[in-house]
Design an enzyme around this catalytic site. Structure first.
Site, short mmCIF file in Angstrom:
data_model
loop_
_atom_site.label_atom_id
_atom_site.label_comp_id
_atom_site.label_asym_id
_atom_site.label_seq_id
_atom_site.Cartn_x
_atom_site.Cartn_y
_atom_site.Cartn_z
CE1 TYR A 61 -32.57 -72.63 90.37
CE2 TYR A 61 -32.85 -71.59 92.44
CZ TYR A 61 -33.23 -72.51 91.48
OH TYR A 61 -34.28 -73.46 91.59
CD GLU A 63 -33.64 -71.30 85.93
OE1 GLU A 63 -34.04 -70.30 85.34
OE2 GLU A 63 -34.42 -71.87 86.82
CG ASP A 207 -28.20 -93.89 76.05
OD1 ASP A 207 -27.05 -93.58 76.52
OD2 ASP A 207 -29.17 -94.17 76.43
CB THR A 233 -24.70 -91.93 82.77
OG1 THR A 233 -24.22 -92.99 82.45
CG2 THR A 233 -26.30 -91.80 82.65
CE LYS A 236 -25.32 -96.41 83.71
NZ LYS A 236 -25.97 -95.16 83.09
NE ARG A 242 -26.12 -91.82 91.10
CZ ARG A 242 -26.03 -93.24 90.59
NH1 ARG A 242 -26.88 -93.47 89.78
NH2 ARG A 242 -25.33 -94.22 91.04
N1 DSN Z 1 -30.02 -97.73 85.17
C1 DSN Z 1 -28.95 -98.06 84.66
C2 DSN Z 1 -28.26 -99.34 84.49
O1 DSN Z 1 -28.13 -99.78 85.36
O2 DSN Z 1 -27.60 -99.78 83.56
C3 DSN Z 1 -29.09 -97.46 83.03
O3 DSN Z 1 -29.52 -96.20 83.43
#
Ligand code: DSN
Length: 440
Positions: A61, A63, A207, A233, A236, A242
């Site tokens: 933990y 925090e 984003d 994120t 990707k 993730r």
């Molecule tokens: N779900 C994702 C995508 O496939 O683009 C975006 O968060």
């Protein structure tokens, strides 16, 4: 298993302790390695990233933030989080990075509430035109908690209609303008968005969940010099574990502070940090943050730029090969890692295409296309992307071959012989580009 056991006393074996989960993981390794992964938002992390995720920091933990935690014993997780923060700042030339968001959706929620309150107006891209659920969909927190104004693409060109963005912004005076998308294949003009945001006094949020890796590699324009805040994120095109992250735009620290009730100025980074924790999250996932640090180190290497350039080259080639086979690509091409195929000229729904391609060993997702007349469960399109296959080492020759597979299957989607034949060709192609051989 004993009631009081000492983990690590003997090497515990998942296969013996939980054969069902073991089997599902093993099957997933085979699925990933024996099929063609064309989902634009997926990638294959390195074994170093996997290793960093599967370790004892999951027990801790922590925090708070490095040096300011609410728990003892944080000295080593502090090292990992500091590394992740510093590398993220270096990668994106950002003034500040918060690497704790558990996902891109949480990063957006935390960023929105850093600048807006319930009921405020937020402007984002329409989900049907390529935006994300968190950019204002009525079934998402964004559409339920805020007054949403949506912009989209031009029917003629498939590009974002900047005149529409400006007109809407001037009329609706949003508190936040969100730029960025999940299924839009063209570069975004962050400078033009900033001019509009400044004209109406809005916060500009980019984003970059999808193109983050390509931006980090310097192959697409960076939003950092133009936007107040950037969310992403990490899994990707960035090819990390993730998770999510929030970055503060260049030189925004001093411009955008907010006054506290005691009259002190809170910097933008402090506002964001306190919205992540304690605002919306509890304990950070320290094992994932360690893996984010590893992925950022990998992305700082020169090889990552080569990889990212190949992702783009592959996507452009795949789009071109598909267009030559009479597939309609929205906006007639791509600047990045993904494209959207409008299947209406093929009299095929996205749902059917996703299903039949999956049976042939090609994984894609159905996707709404701009001005779609089908529901989100059916759709008129599919979205495909090249980050994962490029990680495997596939190049433009393979993209041509894959366009041929897609063409064969989708032009005769009820022909079981063709599906079977393509599945076998897909399998053979995959064996030439081994994935995770040491894990099988
Ligand atoms: N779900 C994702 C995508 O496939 O683009 C975006 O968060």
């Amino acid at each position: 298993m004993q009631a009081n056991y000492n983990p690590g006393e003997k090497v515990e074996n998942l296969k013996q302790i939980d054969p069902e989960v073991y089997q599902s993981i093993n099957d997933e390794i085979l699925r990933q390695s024996d099929k063609l992964e064309l989902i634009a938002s997926e990638n294959f992390v390195s074994v170093a990233v996997l290793e960093a995720m599967g370790q004892v920091m999951t027990n801790k933990y922590a925090e708070g933030y490095p040096g300011k935690r609410y728990y003892g014993g944080c000295v080593f997780v502090d090292v990992a989080e500091d590394l992740a923060r510093e590398r993220a700042k270096q990668l994106f030339a950002a003034d500040h990075a918060n690497v704790q968001p558990h996902s891109g959706s949480q990063a957006n929620m935390e960023a929105y509430f850093s600048f807006a309150k319930f009921g405020d107006t937020i402007m984002g891209m329409n989900l049907d035109h390529g935006g994300h659920l968190t950019h204002g969909s009525p079934v998402n927190f964004s559409g339920r908690f805020f007054n949403i104004i949506s912009y989209g693409v031009s029917r003629q060109t498939g590009y974002i209609d900047m005149n529409e963005v400006e007109d809407l912004a001037v009329k609706e005076k949003p508190r936040i303008i969100v730029t960025g998308a999940s299924a839009y294949s063209r570069e975004i003009d962050y400078k033009a968005f900033r001019e509009i945001a400044d004209k109406v006094g809005a916060i500009l949020l980019a984003d970059i969940a999808h193109p983050a890796g390509l931006i980090a590699a310097g192959l697409l324009d960076s939003p950092l010099p133009h936007c107040h805040v950037v969310t992403t994120t990490t899994h990707k095109t960035l090819r990390g574990p993730r998770g999510g992250m929030i970055l503060v735009g260049k030189d925004m620290e001093n411009d955008m502070g907010q006054k506290t009730p005691k009259g002190k100025i809170k910097k933008i980074s402090q506002i964001i940090d306190s919205n992540v924790f304690p605002g919306f999250q509890g304990g950070p996932l320290m094992h994932v943050i360690a893996a984010k640090a590893v992925a950022f180190k990998e992305a700082l290497e020169p090889e990552f730029k080569v990889y990212s350039q190949n992702v783009i080259n592959n996507a452009k080639r795949l789009a071109q090969e598909l267009m030559e086979r009479d597939f309609q690509i929205v906006s007639k091409g791509t600047d990045m890692h993904l494209m959207l195929i409008d299947l209406r000229n093929k009299e095929l729904t996205g749902k059917k295409a996703e299903n039949v391609l999956e049976r042939a060993g090609i994984t894609v997702n159905k996707n709404m296309v701009p001005f779609d007349d089908q529901s989100p469960f059916i759709t008129s399109g599919i979205r495909i992307g090249t980050p994962a296959l490029t990680t495997r080492g596939m190049g433009e020759d393979q993209m041509k071959e894959i366009a041929g597979f897609i063409n064969k299957v989708l032009n005769d989607p009820d022909n079981e012989t063709i599906i079977e034949q393509v599945r076998s060709e897909v399998y053979d192609l995959c064996q030439q580009f081994p994935l995770y051989p040491a894990l099988k």
